[in-house]
Design a protein around this motif. Sequence first.
Motif, mmCIF file in Angstrom:
data_model
loop_
_atom_site.group_PDB
_atom_site.id
_atom_site.type_symbol
_atom_site.label_atom_id
_atom_site.label_comp_id
_atom_site.label_asym_id
_atom_site.label_seq_id
_atom_site.Cartn_x
_atom_site.Cartn_y
_atom_site.Cartn_z
ATOM 1 N N TYR A 95 -15.775 3.050 -0.708
ATOM 2 C CA TYR A 95 -14.993 3.965 0.129
ATOM 3 C C TYR A 95 -14.303 5.071 -0.662
ATOM 4 O O TYR A 95 -13.710 5.963 -0.076
ATOM 5 C CB TYR A 95 -13.942 3.187 0.926
ATOM 6 N N ASN A 105 -7.431 3.267 0.476
ATOM 7 C CA ASN A 105 -6.312 3.154 1.417
ATOM 8 C C ASN A 105 -4.950 2.995 0.735
ATOM 9 O O ASN A 105 -3.933 2.865 1.413
ATOM 10 C CB ASN A 105 -6.573 2.003 2.383
ATOM 11 N N SER A 121 -17.183 -5.525 8.451
ATOM 12 C CA SER A 121 -15.786 -5.665 8.038
ATOM 13 C C SER A 121 -15.491 -7.131 7.730
ATOM 14 O O SER A 121 -16.043 -8.031 8.369
ATOM 15 C CB SER A 121 -14.880 -5.184 9.169
ATOM 16 N N GLY A 122 -14.613 -7.354 6.772
ATOM 17 C CA GLY A 122 -14.199 -8.721 6.473
ATOM 18 C C GLY A 122 -12.971 -9.114 7.278
ATOM 19 O O GLY A 122 -12.588 -10.281 7.305
ATOM 20 N N THR A 123 -12.325 -8.163 7.926
ATOM 21 C CA THR A 123 -11.081 -8.468 8.626
ATOM 22 C C THR A 123 -11.148 -8.218 10.126
ATOM 23 O O THR A 123 -10.266 -8.632 10.862
ATOM 24 C CB THR A 123 -9.908 -7.615 8.080
ATOM 25 N N ARG A 172 -18.308 -1.261 9.735
ATOM 26 C CA ARG A 172 -17.712 0.042 9.394
ATOM 27 C C ARG A 172 -18.779 0.952 8.827
ATOM 28 O O ARG A 172 -19.583 0.536 7.987
ATOM 29 C CB ARG A 172 -16.635 -0.127 8.332
ATOM 30 N N ARG A 189 0.845 -1.197 0.000
ATOM 31 C CA ARG A 189 0.000 0.000 0.000
ATOM 32 C C ARG A 189 0.879 1.245 0.000
ATOM 33 O O ARG A 189 1.959 1.241 0.598
ATOM 34 C CB ARG A 189 -0.803 0.076 1.295
ATOM 35 N N ARG A 221 -21.207 -1.481 6.423
ATOM 36 C CA ARG A 221 -21.010 -2.880 6.024
ATOM 37 C C ARG A 221 -20.176 -3.587 7.090
ATOM 38 O O ARG A 221 -19.386 -2.944 7.797
ATOM 39 C CB ARG A 221 -20.330 -2.998 4.653
ATOM 40 N N THR A 236 -15.405 -4.470 -1.322
ATOM 41 C CA THR A 236 -14.093 -4.231 -0.718
ATOM 42 C C THR A 236 -13.201 -5.470 -0.865
ATOM 43 O O THR A 236 -13.700 -6.589 -0.842
ATOM 44 C CB THR A 236 -14.300 -3.918 0.778
ATOM 45 N N GLY A 237 -11.901 -5.240 -0.958
ATOM 46 C CA GLY A 237 -10.955 -6.359 -1.094
ATOM 47 C C GLY A 237 -10.375 -6.344 -2.491
ATOM 48 O O GLY A 237 -11.117 -6.362 -3.471
ATOM 49 N N GLU A 273 -7.855 0.858 -3.995
ATOM 50 C CA GLU A 273 -8.691 1.125 -2.842
ATOM 51 C C GLU A 273 -8.250 2.481 -2.302
ATOM 52 O O GLU A 273 -7.087 2.871 -2.455
ATOM 53 C CB GLU A 273 -8.487 0.056 -1.767
HETATM 54 C C1 LIG Z 1 -12.264 0.356 4.722
HETATM 55 C C2 LIG Z 1 -11.005 -0.387 4.526
HETATM 56 O O1 LIG Z 1 -9.936 0.221 4.413
HETATM 57 N N1 LIG Z 1 -11.080 -1.732 4.491
HETATM 58 C C3 LIG Z 1 -9.908 -2.595 4.311
HETATM 59 C C4 LIG Z 1 -10.007 -3.804 5.209
HETATM 60 O O2 LIG Z 1 -11.179 -4.524 4.868
HETATM 61 P P1 LIG Z 1 -12.483 -4.631 5.774
HETATM 62 O O3 LIG Z 1 -13.284 -5.732 5.138
HETATM 63 O O4 LIG Z 1 -13.116 -3.294 5.695
HETATM 64 O O5 LIG Z 1 -12.042 -4.923 7.171
HETATM 65 O O6 LIG Z 1 -8.878 -4.650 5.011
HETATM 66 C C5 LIG Z 1 -8.790 -5.182 3.675
HETATM 67 C C6 LIG Z 1 -7.609 -6.123 3.627
HETATM 68 O O7 LIG Z 1 -6.402 -5.483 3.891
HETATM 69 C C7 LIG Z 1 -8.670 -4.028 2.672
HETATM 70 O O8 LIG Z 1 -8.666 -4.573 1.386
HETATM 71 C C8 LIG Z 1 -9.840 -3.061 2.868
HETATM 72 O O9 LIG Z 1 -9.694 -1.942 2.049
#
Ligand SMILES: CC(=O)N[C@H]1[C@@H](OP(=O)(O)O)O[C@H](CO)[C@@H](O)[C@@H]1O
Length: 544
Positions: A337, A380, A505-507, A512, A287, A503, A359-360, A378
């Motif tokens: 985002y 980020n 979060s997947g992680t 979020r 990143r 949504r 996302t992802g 993304e």
């Molecule tokens: C809002 C945000 O930045 N979400 C991140 C984060 O995902 P979430 O599913 O939002 O936890 O981690 C991912 C993996 O690193 C990345 O791809 C994604 O952009």
Amino acid sequence: MASPAVKKAISEAALQYRKPKGKVFEYGTAGFRMKADLLNTVVFAVGLLASLRSKKLSGQWIGVMVTASHNPAEDNGVKLVDPMGEMLEAEWEAYATRLANAPLESIADVYDELVKEIDVKMTNPARVVFARDTRASGSRLVGVLNAALTATETEFIDFKYMTTPQLHYVVRCKNTLGTQYQYGEPSEQGYYEKLAQSFKKVMRGVKVQGSLTVDCANGVGGPKLRELIKFLDSAVDIKVINDDVINPDSLNYECGADYVKTKQRAPPSSKAGVLDRCASLDGDADRLVYYFVDESNVFRLLDGDRIATLAASFIGDLARNAGIAQKLKIGVVQTAYANGASTDYIEKVLKLPIICTNTGVKHLHHAALRFDVGVYFEANGHGTVTFSENAMKVIRNTEPQSPAQQHALESLRALTDLINQAVGDALSDMLLVETILAHKGWSPKEWLGTYTDLPSRLVRVVVNDRSIFKAYDAERKLESPAGLQEKVESLQSRYNKGRSFARASGTEDAVRVYAEAASRSEADDLATRVANAVSEAGSADGQQ
Ligand SMILES: CC(=O)N[C@H]1[C@@H](OP(=O)(O)O)O[C@H](CO)[C@@H](O)[C@@H]1O
Ligand SMILES: [Mg+2]
């Protein structure tokens, strides 16, 4: 069927480890990621699966990366890399989850079940390359991986420390070696040479203004950037900071791309002066964000949306100058985002099509492949540009009709080598941004001036059960809990340029909430109200 000898070897090797009690593992957006102490059995399972994946794909090389990216130093993680350097195919994520959750006493049986279910030809060779970031737990985990690969009689190469994108690069090189699509030399040196040569080519006739200070998050990107610089022959003046990989606790601590993006501020250690060009990598260097301090001493962020718009506009210009614009469908891929102002700019000023995905990066990457030139990032800072086979042919084979066309074509050719098409790569993206700024003669101030970001706010809401938050329409809307979407829409309609969504979060175990609006106070207010609505809906369900 797996041979009895291999099954026995797997069982014996597995019993050296202990499964953490009551922990359920899931292969998510970023593979497996958690406290490093919990990872032994997961890494063992990933080793087994990497071997099966390679056999299933007739012995193509599969990658395993041990990293937890921007997470704190005590975490670690592991993910698989597919033959062309992409993320693991989605269907196999479920197999990874199954193996990781198998009891150790029966893991060899689960492995054998998978062999039958996936229909793996066990006489095929298995080949795996792996690497790790600088985390202290990495050497232990690589030892576990080694045990799994040895038990399954897999051929493997340990690339020791690498950035995540370097490993993706090596995997793609290994699998294209000797073909017309050979991606490069499958070595770290080959990676630097490819980037440096293409950078020097595309920089012919232009010069980078001033220096670039790069914060390396005290991760593996630091030493690797120092290596890359040796190959660049001073074509750009890069100052490396936050590259302490000796003190284990310094990784991602108050520095790095994630810190800068989420806190919307420079690392406290930054000594950058007004208008100095700065960039931050994350812990595994996939990143990148840029930033600077303006004349009024205000911190200004240039995030993934900015890199996407910069790259799309530059490649569009080159395609026009080369006389091939009609033959290339250029498009941009974003997620929900992305700042609304960037989306507007791409549609109205750059006049390019946009796809919004979940996302992802794997989702973005796949969508990007639908264009001849797919620019995806993304917000980020994770992203890259993909070129279709058609685009590569057009760029390679077009006969220039003028010196200007020739120059543009040569630049495009060099760009296809400079850009790591396998995966988002902070070092390659950084050279891309430096190239474009040099060509345009821009400082970060002109770059920032292309459009004005809408003030935005990202909030994390902890709820009882995030799985009840089901999204659709590229995660921009919620289908459940019932009634929440109507509430969000009614709230956002009260604000000038208001846009908000929530949504799961997947992680992380949280929901979020994102909100943007015409002013800072409106964006904050909208985010707070939507977060409250999410919190209520989340706890209401928990009480039922
Ligand atoms: C809002 C945000 O930045 N979400 C991140 C984060 O995902 P979430 O599913 O939002 O936890 O981690 C991912 C993996 O690193 C990345 O791809 C994604 O952009
Ligand atoms: Mg990362």
